[in-house]
Design a protein around this motif. Sequence first.
Motif: not given
Length: 70
Positions: A1-8, A31-35
Amino acid sequence: MKKLQSTLVLMALASSSAVFASTDFETLDVDGSGAISQAEASVAAELMEQFAELDVDGNGELSKDEFSAY
């Protein structure tokens, strides 16, 4: 689900002219990952052209320090 949200989110950003006008680290780090991943960088053609060169440690992401060379 998170991957789908990031893709969208990436798709929405890619269609936005604001991304092309502003290629700062925080804008691209969706995604706010810092990278910045290659997927996140793909919305900025110039950045993608230089991605491999900027990715000094070769981990497939740009840290804030690596991005600062852009």
